[in-house]
Design a protein around this motif. Sequence first.
Motif, PDB file in Angstrom:
ATOM      1  N   ALA A  42       0.844  -1.188   0.000  1.00  0.00           N
ATOM      2  CA  ALA A  42       0.000   0.000   0.000  1.00  0.00           C
ATOM      3  C   ALA A  42       0.878   1.237   0.000  1.00  0.00           C
ATOM      4  O   ALA A  42       1.844   1.324   0.772  1.00  0.00           O
ATOM      5  N   LEU A  44       0.395   5.100   0.737  1.00  0.00           N
ATOM      6  CA  LEU A  44      -0.556   6.056   1.299  1.00  0.00           C
ATOM      7  C   LEU A  44      -0.199   7.473   0.854  1.00  0.00           C
ATOM      8  O   LEU A  44       0.876   7.985   1.171  1.00  0.00           O
ATOM      9  N   THR A  65      -1.216  -1.015  -4.401  1.00  0.00           N
ATOM     10  CA  THR A  65      -2.338  -0.087  -4.498  1.00  0.00           C
ATOM     11  C   THR A  65      -1.922   1.262  -3.941  1.00  0.00           C
ATOM     12  O   THR A  65      -1.446   1.362  -2.811  1.00  0.00           O
ATOM     13  N   TYR A  67      -3.149   4.881  -2.671  1.00  0.00           N
ATOM     14  CA  TYR A  67      -4.339   5.499  -2.089  1.00  0.00           C
ATOM     15  C   TYR A  67      -4.140   7.015  -2.015  1.00  0.00           C
ATOM     16  O   TYR A  67      -3.087   7.491  -1.589  1.00  0.00           O
ATOM     17  N   ASN A  69      -6.681  10.975  -1.721  1.00  0.00           N
ATOM     18  CA  ASN A  69      -8.018  11.568  -1.646  1.00  0.00           C
ATOM     19  C   ASN A  69      -8.210  12.689  -2.661  1.00  0.00           C
ATOM     20  O   ASN A  69      -9.220  13.396  -2.621  1.00  0.00           O
ATOM     21  N   THR A  94      -6.741   3.892  -5.882  1.00  0.00           N
ATOM     22  CA  THR A  94      -8.113   4.045  -5.402  1.00  0.00           C
ATOM     23  C   THR A  94      -8.206   5.202  -4.422  1.00  0.00           C
ATOM     24  O   THR A  94      -7.204   5.612  -3.814  1.00  0.00           O
ATOM     25  N   HIS A  95      -9.414   5.707  -4.282  1.00  0.00           N
ATOM     26  CA  HIS A  95      -9.641   6.837  -3.386  1.00  0.00           C
ATOM     27  C   HIS A  95      -9.668   6.367  -1.939  1.00  0.00           C
ATOM     28  O   HIS A  95     -10.313   5.371  -1.598  1.00  0.00           O
ATOM     29  N   ALA A  96      -8.964   7.077  -1.080  1.00  0.00           N
ATOM     30  CA  ALA A  96      -9.011   6.828   0.361  1.00  0.00           C
ATOM     31  C   ALA A  96      -8.458   8.049   1.065  1.00  0.00           C
ATOM     32  O   ALA A  96      -7.603   8.766   0.536  1.00  0.00           O
ATOM     33  N   TRP A 101      -8.069   5.778   6.791  1.00  0.00           N
ATOM     34  CA  TRP A 101      -7.833   4.514   6.097  1.00  0.00           C
ATOM     35  C   TRP A 101      -7.426   3.428   7.077  1.00  0.00           C
ATOM     36  O   TRP A 101      -6.494   3.598   7.868  1.00  0.00           O
TER      37      TRP A 101
END
Length: 269
Positions: A42, A44, A65, A67, A69, A94-96, A101
Amino acid sequence: MSAAAPTWDPAQYLRHADHRARPFIDLLARVPDLPAERPRVADLGCGPGNVTALLAARWPTAHITGYDNSAEMLDRAHVEHEGPTAGGGRLDFTHADVRTWTPEEPYDLIVSNATLQWVPAHAERFGDWITALRPGGTFAFQVPGNFDAPSHRLMREIAPRHGLADTLRHDDAVLDPRAYLSRLADLGCAADVWETTYVHLLTGADPVLDWVKGTGLRPVLTALADEPEAREAFLDEYRAALREAYPPGAHGTPFPFRRIFAVARKEAR
């Protein structure tokens, strides 16, 4: 005027992409081998995905992935970087919101590059993220440590004169390196924490202003987006102050930038 979530401009951010990527490369160099042959990773606060792609180069079999916003940043990442990787892995976005999160599956690596300074009390999230790591997994991050530098100090000094007293982050946006070390060790990790001051040599007209327009100045630009005259008044004063604080030299404008790094490895069972 109170702070609002900043809007992001991928093109402006990427104007200094090489300089911004270097700390992430230095961070990854200290990340140990991951526990799985096909790691789950991930990122972030992935932004436009350009440094997330470096993860695929390091771990080509990984499912990674990113992440974020920011719809603008994610749109750029989807177009330029999403899809299968050369080693049989995958890169997706992807949106987070990093503030909330919570991992829904085990990860081998959770990494964050120059994002956590935007997350109040981010160290309180470390426990949740480390819990989600597989045994032997790693949590690694890098944050700016330059909130007392002229680029940020002048921004905060000028903001109240333009009705923006509560818009910007302060010098407590990140912790001292020793505090990060203590937090991560208390969570049972073998932690490696250090700091580096890069001296970037910037070129062009008002290059430090151009740099902060992509990052630290985004809350001001967002707050004044519908007030062009007020925006230009702020920028005129700030630009003049930056020119005095960062005079150009014979080869460009030196821009010292301190960063704080942490690599925390969860105990392998």
